[in-house]
Design a protein around this motif. Structure first.
Motif, short mmCIF file in Angstrom:
data_model
loop_
_atom_site.label_atom_id
_atom_site.label_comp_id
_atom_site.label_asym_id
_atom_site.label_seq_id
_atom_site.Cartn_x
_atom_site.Cartn_y
_atom_site.Cartn_z
N ALA A 18 -23.19 70.19 -6.00
CA ALA A 18 -23.37 71.49 -5.36
C ALA A 18 -24.70 72.14 -5.70
O ALA A 18 -25.15 72.10 -6.84
N PHE A 19 -25.30 72.73 -4.69
CA PHE A 19 -26.44 73.63 -4.88
C PHE A 19 -25.91 75.04 -4.63
O PHE A 19 -25.71 75.81 -5.57
N ALA A 20 -25.59 75.37 -3.38
CA ALA A 20 -25.01 76.68 -3.06
C ALA A 20 -23.77 76.42 -2.19
O ALA A 20 -23.90 76.16 -0.99
N SER A 21 -22.63 76.50 -2.83
CA SER A 21 -21.39 75.99 -2.23
C SER A 21 -21.05 76.60 -0.86
O SER A 21 -20.48 75.91 -0.02
N SER A 22 -21.38 77.87 -0.64
CA SER A 22 -20.98 78.49 0.62
C SER A 22 -21.95 78.13 1.75
O SER A 22 -21.73 78.50 2.90
N LEU A 23 -23.02 77.42 1.41
CA LEU A 23 -24.03 77.07 2.41
C LEU A 23 -24.18 75.57 2.58
O LEU A 23 -24.59 75.09 3.64
N ASP A 24 -23.88 74.81 1.53
CA ASP A 24 -24.08 73.35 1.54
C ASP A 24 -23.26 72.70 2.64
O ASP A 24 -22.06 72.98 2.78
N GLN A 25 -23.88 71.82 3.37
CA GLN A 25 -23.14 71.00 4.32
C GLN A 25 -23.87 69.67 4.47
O GLN A 25 -25.10 69.62 4.52
N ILE A 26 -23.11 68.60 4.50
CA ILE A 26 -23.68 67.27 4.61
C ILE A 26 -23.97 66.98 6.08
O ILE A 26 -23.18 67.36 6.95
N GLY A 27 -25.10 66.31 6.34
CA GLY A 27 -25.42 66.01 7.73
C GLY A 27 -26.11 64.66 7.90
O GLY A 27 -26.58 64.07 6.93
N GLY B 32 -27.95 63.30 4.46
CA GLY B 32 -28.62 64.33 3.68
C GLY B 32 -27.68 65.49 3.47
O GLY B 32 -26.52 65.46 3.91
N SER B 33 -28.16 66.51 2.79
CA SER B 33 -27.38 67.74 2.69
C SER B 33 -28.30 68.88 3.07
O SER B 33 -29.51 68.80 2.85
N ASP B 34 -27.72 69.90 3.67
CA ASP B 34 -28.51 70.96 4.27
C ASP B 34 -27.93 72.30 3.81
O ASP B 34 -26.83 72.67 4.19
N THR B 35 -28.68 72.99 2.95
CA THR B 35 -28.23 74.28 2.41
C THR B 35 -29.00 75.42 3.09
O THR B 35 -28.45 76.49 3.31
#
Lengths: 486, 476
Positions: free
Chosen positions: A208-217, A175-178
Motif C-alpha cells: 500500500a501507498f495510499a489505500s483509498s486511492l491505490d488501484q492496480i491497472g 502497474g499500480s496507479d495512486t
C-alpha cells in the motif's frame, strides 16, 4: 468508422497461437527473456527477472495445451509485474532498501489470477520507492530509462512496467496507479495504461501507498490487449474489503463499437492545466476533433473542482502513506539497523531504509493528521474529494465519457525535476482527479511532442464505466494511427 | 477523607470469544506456541488487508443490546503509534462512530451506571522484556508473540458514575456477568480476557464539577482494582490537602508495592493521529438482524435477580440473591418454586452451602434438590442433616431419602425425643439431682445418653434445648 479500429494486439495474438498449439509458451518466453537480456542492461526496467520460474510456468502451459486443457485467455503471454506486488518466495521491494531481501510468503490476488489465466510472469519491474514519484528516479535501486530516449525518464511510478512493454520485453505489464502512476508512464513510454474503477481489481498483496486511492491497472501496447488483461485481473476478492461485490464490466466488450453518437466532453480545466506543454494541448484538441470526426458529439465541459485535485491529493495520499509505511520498523522483516533501545532502532532503521521522497511524504502526512491540524488539512481535503465527485457526476449527466491530457508534457531528461518536488508533483495534475473520485481512466498514445517523443490522451469515465471508456479509447487509438499516417 | 468524594469511570477491554481473529482466519485461542497462530494479515505483512469477522460484530452488537446502548452504523479508524508488539504500528479501532453508544448497566444495588460507548478494536501481540527491569527501555532484549495480535476486543467505557472502590468492583463483576451470560467472553481477568483501566478523580463532597483525573492501568484482578482505586483516591486527596494539584496523567498500579506511579503526563500523551481506516467499509447493522441478535440474548443478571428475589421474598440486591445469580444457580430456585418447595430456603441453601462447596451444583439433580428441600421444610431432616445430605448430593448425586436413611437421619419428632429424655432422667435420679443443683458439666452426660438412646438421631440443638427446659421446670 469502425474499419480502422485494431481488433487485437500482440498479447491476444500470442495467447491465440499458444492455445491453438501453433507456438510453444516456452519458445515465447525464451524469446522475451532474450530481449530482456539484450536490452535491459541499459534500460533497467526490471529489478528481478524470474527466468527460471518463467520457464517452468511456460512449460506447464505447454503441457496443458498438449493435454487438451485450455490454459486460459493469457496462455503463455509474458507479463511483467510492478515490484510492489507480492510474489511468493520472489523478492518484492517496492523500490525500497527497507524491504531489500524480503521474500513474501504469499502471492497477491492479481498474481494468482494471472497464473490461472495462463500468463507467464517474467519479472518484477522498477518503480519509484513505494510508488511515490513520477519518474522512477526515487527507486532505491537506480532509475529506469525511457526506451524511446534513454537519457529521459519513463515516467512513474510504474516506469519499469511501462518501459518493459514499450521495449518489447513483455507484451503486458501490471502497474499500480495512486495518482497517475500507470497512466503517466504509459503516456511517456507510448503505450496504453489504465486505472480501473476503485474496487475493481483486488488490492490484496499490493504494497500500500495510499489505500483509498491505490488501484492496480494494466499496461499493453494496444487498447484491446489492455482490456484483455483487465478482464483477467478484475473481479471480486473476499480478501479485499473494498473490492466491489458486483461483477466488473467487461472491458473488452465494446472495443470495436466505435463512438458514433457518444457524448464526449473535453475537460476545460485539465486541457488548460498549469504548466501544460503547448504540444500536449494541441494533441488533446486533435484527439477531440478526431473523435468528433468519428461521430461523437464533442463539447468542452467544466469540472471546476479538478483544479483543487492536486492539493487535496498531496494531503490525502501522504496522510495514508504515513500510516501505511509505519510497519517498516525493523521489528519483524526487512532492514534493521540496531540501536541502543527500541526508539533508536526505529529511527536508525527508518532513516537508513527510506529515501528522501518517502521521508518527505511521511512527514507531510504525519503533519496533516496531527492533532489540531486534521480539520484544516485532511478533513478539508476529503471535502474537496466530495466536491470533485459532485462535479464529475454533473458532467456525466451530460456526457458518456470525458477526455483530457494524461501528462503535462512528454518524457523529461533524467535528473531535471528531482531537485524540485513541486515540479515533479505537477506531472500528475491531470491524472489525480480520477483517483480522488475512484473513477476509471485510461491513457492512449496520441502523437508526439516536438522531440518526437510519445504523448498520451486520457479517456475518463464514471464509476464502472470501463466499457464505454475502452470503447472511446479504441477509437482514439484508431484515430492516432490515422493521424500518424497523414 | 470524609469531606471528599471519589469519582470513577472505567474502561474495560474484553476479548471476544470467536473462532477466528478479528481480521483474518487465524484461530482466536489463548496460549499456543509463540507465533503459531499468525498469517500475513495479523502479522501486518506488506500488501495484506483486513477482512472484518462478522461474529465479532455480532458479539459487539449483543454487548450493546445487553447494555441498553444504541447499536448504530459505525466505521473503523486507525490509531497510529509505534510499539513492537503492534504489527502495523497502528491499531484498527473505532473512534467517533463506535458501534454501541449511550447505554447503562444496573448494579445489584439498583444504581444505574451510564455506558458512554463500546467499540470494536483489535488486540496487540504480547511482549516479554528479558533482562534489566522487565520494562521495554531497560531490557536486554524483547520477545514478541503475535498469537494475540488481531484478537477481537470490545472496549466498554463507562461514564464517571461510580463513587467508590466497592462500586467499581461491583460494576466490573456485574459487567462480567452480563458478558458471560451473553456468551461473548469468558470474562477471565487473570488470563487477560477482561482488562480494566480506571479514571479516578476526587472532589469536595457536594461539588457538581469533576476534578482532574488520572488513568490507572495494570490492575489484573477485582481485588487489585479496588486497592488501586482506594490508593489513588487517597493519594489525590492528600495531594490537594497538602496544597498541591492533581495533574492529568496515566499511572501504573504496582500490585506488590500497593501504589500507583506516573507513566506519562498529558503533555507526553501520544497523538494517535486517528483517521478513517481506508481498508474497511462501514458497518451498518440491519434492524432485522439486530432483532435476531436481541432475541438470542438470554435474561441478564439484573432481570434474573429480580426473578429470584420475587420467588424468595427477598431484596434483589441482597447478598444471597446476588450470589445465586452470579453463580448461575437461579435455575435451581425456579425449580424449587415451580415444584412448590420453599424458594427462600432454596436461595439460602444455594447462597450458603452450594456457594461454599464448589460454587456449582455438581451432580445435584433437580428432582433430588426439590425432594431435599421438602424434607427439610417438613422437619424430616434437621438443618445440619440437610446440609450433610446436600454435600453428598453435590459430590455424587443420588436420592436424598436414601442418603438420609444411610446416615440414620430419620424423623424424630419432639414427643419421641421428650419420651427418650424422660427415660434417661429416671434411669439416673442421682445425676439428675446433681445437675439440678448446678453441676452444669453433667449436661454432656445426659445429651450423650440421649443420643445413645435414640441411636444418634437426636438433634443436638433440640436435645440441649429440651434438657434446659426440663431443668427450668424442675427448679424452684
Amino acid at each position: 468508422m469502425t474499419s480502422g479500429v485494431p481488433t487485437g494486439g500482440p498479447a491476444s495474438a500470442l495467447a491465440a497461437s499458444v492455445r491453438a498449439g501453433e507456438r510453444s509458451a516456452v519458445e515465447v518466453v525464451e524469446d522475451h527473456l532474450a530481449r530482456i537480456a539484450a536490452g535491459d542492461g541499459e534500460l533497467h526496467s526490471f529489478l528481478t527477472v524470474t527466468a527460471d520460474a518463467a520457464r517452468r510456468s511456460a512449460a506447464e502451459v505447454d503441457r496443458a495445451v498438449a493435454a487438451g486443457i485450455d490454459p486460459g485467455p493469457l496462455a503463455g503471454v509474458p507479463v511483467a509485474l510492478k515490484d510492489n506486488l507480492c510474489t511468493r518466495g520472489v523478492p518484492t521491494t517496492a523500490g525500497s532498501r527497507i524491504l531489500e531481501g524480503w521474500l513474501p510468503p504469499y502471492d497477491a490476488t492479481v498474481v494468482t489470477r494471472l497464473a490461472s489465466a495462463g500468463a507467464v510472469v517474467v519479472g518484477k519491474t522498477n518503480l519509484d520507492e513505494f510508488a511515490m514519484g513520477s519518474s522512477t528516479e526515487s527507486s532505491a535501486f537506480g532509475p529506469t530509462r525511457n526506451p524511446h530516449d534513454p537519457s529521459r525518464v519513463p515516467g512513474g511510478s510504474s516506469g519499469g512496467s511501462a518501459a518493459a512493454v514499450a521495449a518489447g520485453f513483455a507484451p503486458l505489464a501490471i502497474g499500480s496507479d495512486t495518482g497517475g502512476s500507470v497512466r503517466q508512464p504509459a503516456a511517456l513510454c507510448g503505450v496504453v495504461g489504465a486505472k480501473p474503477t476503485y474496487g475493481t481489481v483486488s488490492r490484496y498483496g499490493l504494497i500500500a501507498f495510499a489505500s483509498s486511492l491505490d488501484q492496480i491497472g494494466p499496461f499493453a501496447t494496444t487498447v484491446s490487449d489492455a482490456a484483455l488483461l483487465l478482464d483477467v485481473i478484475a473481479g471480486h476478492d473476499p480478501a479485499d474489503s473494498t473490492s466491489l461485490a458486483s461483477p466488473p464490466p467487461r472491458a473488452s466488450a465494446a472495443v470495436q463499437r466505435g463512438v458514433d453518437g457518444l457524448r464526449i466532453g473535453l475537460v476545460s480545466e485539465l486541457a488548460a492545466a498549469e504548466g501544460l506543454d503547448p504540444q500536449v494541448a494541441a494533441r488533446t484538441r486533435e484527439a477531440a476533433e478526431a473523435l468528433a470526426a468519428a461521430g461523437a458529439d464533442l463539447e468542452e465541459v467544466s469540472v471546476p473542482a479538478a483544479v483543487y485535485g492536486l492539493s487535496a491529493y498531496y494531503l490525502i495520499a501522504p496522510a495514508e502513506a504515513s500510516s501505511n509505511l509505519a510497519r517498516y520498523d525493523g521489528v519483524r522483516y526487512g532492514l534493521r539497523e540496531e540501536g541502543d533501545d527500541i526508539t533508536e532502532m526505529y529511527i536508525r532503521t527508518r532513516s537508513a531504509g527510506f529515501g528522501p521522497e518517502v521521508k518527505r511524504r511521511i512527514m507531510l502526512g504525519t503533519y496533516a493528521l496531527s492533532a489540531g491540524y486534521y480539520d484544516a488539512y485532511y478533513a478539508k481535503a476529503q471535502k474537496v474529494r466530495t466536491l470533485l465527485v459532485g462535479d464529475f457526476d454533473a458532467a456525466y449527466r451530460r456526457f458518456d465519457a470525458l477526455i483530457a491530457p494524461t501528462a503535462p508534457g512528454g518524457a523529461f531528461p533524467l535528473g531535471s525535476k528531482t531537485a524540485d518536488p513541486l515540479a515533479m508533483y505537477l506531472n500528475d495534475v491531470c491524472t489525480i482527479p480520477s483517483n480522488l473520485a475512484g473513477h476509471p481512466a485510461i491513457s492512449v498514445p496520441f502523437g508526439t511532442d516536438r522531440s518526437g517523443l510519445p504523448l498520451g490522451v486520457q479517456v475518463l469515465a464514471p464509476a464502472l464505466g470501463e466499457t464505454v471508456m475502452f470503447q472511446v479509447a479504441a477509437a482514439l487509438e484508431a484515430a492516432a494511427v490515422e493521424v500518424a499516417a497523414r | 477523607m470524609s469531606s471528599w468524594e471519589t469519582v470513577i469511570g472505567l474502561e474495560v477491554h474484553v476479548e471476544l470469544r470467536t473462532e477466528t481473529k478479528m481480521f483474518c482466519s487465524c484461530p482466536n485461542r489463548f496460549g499456543g506456541e509463540p507465533n503459531t497462530h499468525v498469517c500475513p494479515v495479523c502479522l501486518g505483512l506488506p500488501g495484506s488487508l483486513p477482512v472484518l469477522n462478522s461474529r465479532a460484530v455480532e458479539h459487539a452488537a449483543a454487548i450493546g443490546l445487553a447494555l441498553h446502548c444504541r447499536v448504530q452504523r459505525s466505521i473503523f479508524h486507525r490509531k497510529n503509534y509505534f510499539y513492537p508488539d503492534m504489527p502495523k504500528d497502528y491499531q484498527i479501532s473505532q473512534y467517533d462512530l463506535p458501534i454501541d453508544a449511550d447505554g447503562w448497566l444496573e448494579l445489584p444495588s439498583g444504581k444505574r451506571v451510564g455506558i458512554e460507548r463500546a467499540h470494536l478494536e483489535e488486540d496487540t501481540g504480547k511482549s516479554t522484556h528479558v533482562g534489566g527491569g522487565g520494562r521495554i527501555h531497560d531490557a536486554d532484549h524483547s520477545l514478541v508473540d503475535f498469537n494475540r495480535a488481531g484478537v477481537p476486543l470490545v472496549e466498554i467505557v463507562s461514564r464517571p458514575d461510580l463513587r467508590s472502590a466497592e462500586e467499581a468492583r461491583s460494576y466490573v463483576e456485574e459487567l462480567r456477568g452480563i458478558l458471560v451470560a451473553a456468551g461473548v467472553s469468558d470474562g477471565k481477568m487473570e488470563e487477560g480476557s477482561m482488562r480494566v483501566d480506571a479514571n479516578v478523580s476526587v472532589r469536595p463532597l457536594g461539588s457538581g464539577s469533576l476534578g482532574t483525573r488520572c488513568e490507572i492501568k495494570n490492575m489484573n484482578s477485582l481485588r487489585s482494582l479496588g486497592r488501586a482505586v482506594e490508593h489513588e483516591a487517597a493519594r489525590q486527596v492528600r495531594l490537594i490537602e497538602e496544597g498541591g494539584t492533581v495533574t492529568q496523567e496515566t499511572r501504573h498500579w504496582n500490585e506488590d508495592e500497593g501504589r500507583t506511579s506516573s507513566m506519562r503526563s498529558k503533555e507526553e500523551a501520544y497523538d494517535y493521529r486517528y483517521f478513517p481506516e481506508p481498508d474497511l467499509v462501514a458497518v451498518d447493522p440491519d434492524p432485522d438482524w439486530l432483532e435476531t441478535v436481541r432475541a438470542a440474548l438470554p435474561p441478564m443478571p439484573a432481570d434474573r435477580r429480580r426473578t429470584v428475589a420475587a420467588a424468595a421474598g427477598m431484596e434483589p440486591g441482597s447478598d444471597a440473591v446476588v450470589t445465586v445469580v452470579r453463580l448461575g444457580l437461579d435455575g435451581y430456585v425456579e425449580a424449587a418454586r415451580s415444584a412448590g418447595a420453599d424458594a427462600n430456603l432454596a436461595v439460602r441453601r444455594l447462597a450458603n452451602e452450594v456457594a461454599a462447596d464448589s460454587g456449582s451444583v455438581g451432580n445435584l439433580e433437580v428432582g433430588s434438590w426439590v425432594a431435599l428441600l421438602a424434607m427439610e421444610s417438613e422437619g424430616k431432616l434437621t438443618t445440619a442433616q440437610a446440609r450433610t445430605v446436600l454435600k453428598e448430593l453435590l459430590a455424587a448425586g443420588g436420592d436424598p431419602a436414601e442418603i438420609a436413611a444411610a446416615h440414620g437421619f430419620e424423623a424424630l419428632d419432639e414427643d419421641v425425643l421428650a419420651g427418650a429424655l424422660d427415660e434417661v432422667i429416671s434411669a439416673d435420679p442421682e445425676a439428675w439431682a446433681r445437675y439440678l443443683a448446678g453441676e452444669d458439666k453433667l449436661q454432656g452426660l445426659f445429651i450423650g445418653r440421649l443420643k445413645a438412646a435414640t441411636g444418634g438421631k437426636a438433634d443436638l440443638a433440640a436435645a440441649s434445648g429440651l434438657l434446659r427446659a426440663r431443668r427450668a421446670a424442675a427448679s424452684p
